[in-house]
Design a protein around this motif. Structure first.
Motif, PDB file in Angstrom:
ATOM      1  N   GLN A 269       1.341  14.687  13.895  1.00 44.33           N
ATOM      2  CA  GLN A 269       1.736  14.843  12.987  1.00 44.33           C
ATOM      3  C   GLN A 269       2.523  16.555  12.963  1.00 44.33           C
ATOM      4  N   ALA A 270       1.843  17.189  13.996  1.00 45.94           N
ATOM      5  CA  ALA A 270       2.554  18.787  13.917  1.00 45.94           C
ATOM      6  C   ALA A 270       3.483  18.967  14.953  1.00 45.94           C
ATOM      7  N   ASP A 271       3.914  17.634  15.642  1.00 52.02           N
ATOM      8  CA  ASP A 271       4.887  17.691  16.594  1.00 52.02           C
ATOM      9  C   ASP A 271       6.189  18.337  15.838  1.00 52.02           C
ATOM     10  N   GLY A 272       6.847  19.284  16.677  1.00 48.32           N
ATOM     11  CA  GLY A 272       7.942  20.015  16.205  1.00 48.32           C
ATOM     12  C   GLY A 272       7.813  20.990  15.044  1.00 48.32           C
ATOM     13  N   ARG A 273       6.561  21.309  14.824  1.00 44.18           N
ATOM     14  CA  ARG A 273       6.481  22.148  13.406  1.00 44.18           C
ATOM     15  C   ARG A 273       5.621  23.560  14.132  1.00 44.18           C
ATOM     16  N   ARG A 274       5.539  24.324  12.996  1.00 47.11           N
ATOM     17  CA  ARG A 274       4.886  25.635  13.263  1.00 47.11           C
ATOM     18  C   ARG A 274       3.524  25.663  12.835  1.00 47.11           C
ATOM     19  N   ILE A 275       2.678  25.884  13.706  1.00 52.06           N
ATOM     20  CA  ILE A 275       1.404  26.161  13.450  1.00 52.06           C
ATOM     21  C   ILE A 275       0.893  27.686  13.460  1.00 52.06           C
ATOM     22  N   ASP A 276       0.186  28.032  12.206  1.00 51.93           N
ATOM     23  CA  ASP A 276      -0.367  29.642  12.358  1.00 51.93           C
ATOM     24  C   ASP A 276      -1.820  29.342  12.107  1.00 51.93           C
TER      25      ASP A 276
ATOM     26  N   VAL B 262      -5.596  25.699   8.660  1.00 51.75           N
ATOM     27  CA  VAL B 262      -4.418  26.430   9.334  1.00 51.75           C
ATOM     28  C   VAL B 262      -3.226  26.184   8.743  1.00 51.75           C
ATOM     29  N   ARG B 263      -2.282  26.822   8.892  1.00 52.89           N
ATOM     30  CA  ARG B 263      -0.821  26.526   8.219  1.00 52.89           C
ATOM     31  C   ARG B 263      -0.041  26.034   8.959  1.00 52.89           C
ATOM     32  N   LEU B 264       0.527  24.982   8.416  1.00 47.13           N
ATOM     33  CA  LEU B 264       1.642  24.071   8.914  1.00 47.13           C
ATOM     34  C   LEU B 264       2.727  24.224   8.381  1.00 47.13           C
ATOM     35  N   ASP B 265       3.913  24.849   9.038  1.00 44.93           N
ATOM     36  CA  ASP B 265       5.089  25.366   8.499  1.00 44.93           C
ATOM     37  C   ASP B 265       4.812  25.998   7.109  1.00 44.93           C
ATOM     38  N   GLY B 266       3.781  26.903   7.496  1.00 43.77           N
ATOM     39  CA  GLY B 266       3.473  27.772   6.254  1.00 43.77           C
ATOM     40  C   GLY B 266       2.702  27.350   5.259  1.00 43.77           C
ATOM     41  N   VAL B 267       2.280  26.205   5.224  1.00 42.16           N
ATOM     42  CA  VAL B 267       1.335  25.265   4.131  1.00 42.16           C
ATOM     43  C   VAL B 267      -0.248  25.225   4.580  1.00 42.16           C
ATOM     44  N   PRO B 268      -1.052  25.825   3.956  1.00 45.97           N
ATOM     45  CA  PRO B 268      -2.497  25.522   4.445  1.00 45.97           C
ATOM     46  C   PRO B 268      -2.870  24.110   4.404  1.00 45.97           C
ATOM     47  N   VAL B 269      -3.403  23.436   5.618  1.00 42.61           N
ATOM     48  CA  VAL B 269      -3.744  22.202   5.460  1.00 42.61           C
ATOM     49  C   VAL B 269      -5.148  22.105   6.213  1.00 42.61           C
ATOM     50  N   ARG B 270      -5.746  21.269   5.655  1.00 45.83           N
ATOM     51  CA  ARG B 270      -7.243  20.809   6.847  1.00 45.83           C
ATOM     52  C   ARG B 270      -6.714  20.216   8.100  1.00 45.83           C
ATOM     53  N   ALA B 271      -6.840  20.978   9.397  1.00 42.36           N
ATOM     54  CA  ALA B 271      -6.617  20.490  10.571  1.00 42.36           C
ATOM     55  C   ALA B 271      -7.460  19.294  10.827  1.00 42.36           C
ATOM     56  N   CYS B 272      -8.760  18.997   9.988  1.00 47.54           N
ATOM     57  CA  CYS B 272      -9.391  17.998  10.442  1.00 47.54           C
ATOM     58  C   CYS B 272      -8.998  16.672   9.901  1.00 47.54           C
TER      59      CYS B 272
END
Ligand code: FES
Ligand code: FES
Length: 170
Positions: free
Chosen positions: A74-81, A58-68
């Motif tokens: 760690q995603a609190d307050g951030r944008r997830i796409d 997924v993208r976390l603040d625009g950056v692709p990350v492994r959600a697993c």
């Protein structure tokens, strides 16, 4: 966000695909489980659960990350796409249309993760080379399609987004 003891649930607030959402998560909850189970966005798939296959990208603040490999906290307050946000109001987006047109998926299990990585690649530079696409694709496992149609689809989608329709249909 306050620290919580093991087992205690913490409220995690995110912007998921442009919409403010919040739900509780245990300190050890993975972002992939949070997105699927707490936010109900099941388009993000979970395969290996240890950072190898890329299905959960997924993208976390625009950056692709492994959600697993990411904790929900760690995603609190951030944008997830996620994949659910790729389609526009008129239906499928350019990447999705190109994948369909170029037969770049079969079972589709790997597809959401690949699309999230490729959406970032095209945003970074509208004219990715085949080598750049293959480099990003190296972080994703596809067990059934073969990678050549996927590369073709990504290059076509980038061309379509640039308004270069001739290349898009190549
Ligand atoms: Fe996350 Fe495979 S499920 S990388
Ligand atoms: Fe089946 Fe990629 S389309 S794993």
């Amino acid at each position: 966000m306050k620290r919580s003891a093991a087992g205690e649930q913490t409220l995690v607030a995110v912007v998921l695909n442009g919409v403010r959402r919040s739900a509780r998560a245990e300190p050890r909850m993975l972002l992939s489980d949070f997105i699927r189970q707490r936010l109900g966005a099941t388009g993000t798939h979970v395969g290996c659960e240890h950072g190898v296959c890329g299905a959960c990208t997924v993208r976390l603040d625009g950056v692709p990350v492994r959600a697993c490999l990411t904790l929900a906290l760690q995603a609190d307050g951030r944008r997830i796409d996620t994949i659910e946000g790729l389609a526009g109001p008129g239906g499928m987006g350019a990447l999705q249309l190109a994948f369909r047109r170029h037969h770049a998926l079969q079972c589709g299990f790997c597809t959401p993760g690949i699309l999230m990585s490729m959406s970032e690649l095209i945003e970074r530079g509208p004219r990715p080379t085949e080598d750049e696409v293959r480099e990003v694709l190296a972080g994703h496992l596809c067990r059934c399609t073969g990678y050549t149609p996927i590369v073709r689809a990504v290059l076509a989608a980038a061309a379509a987004m640039r308004g270069d329709e001739e290349s898009a249909d190549a």
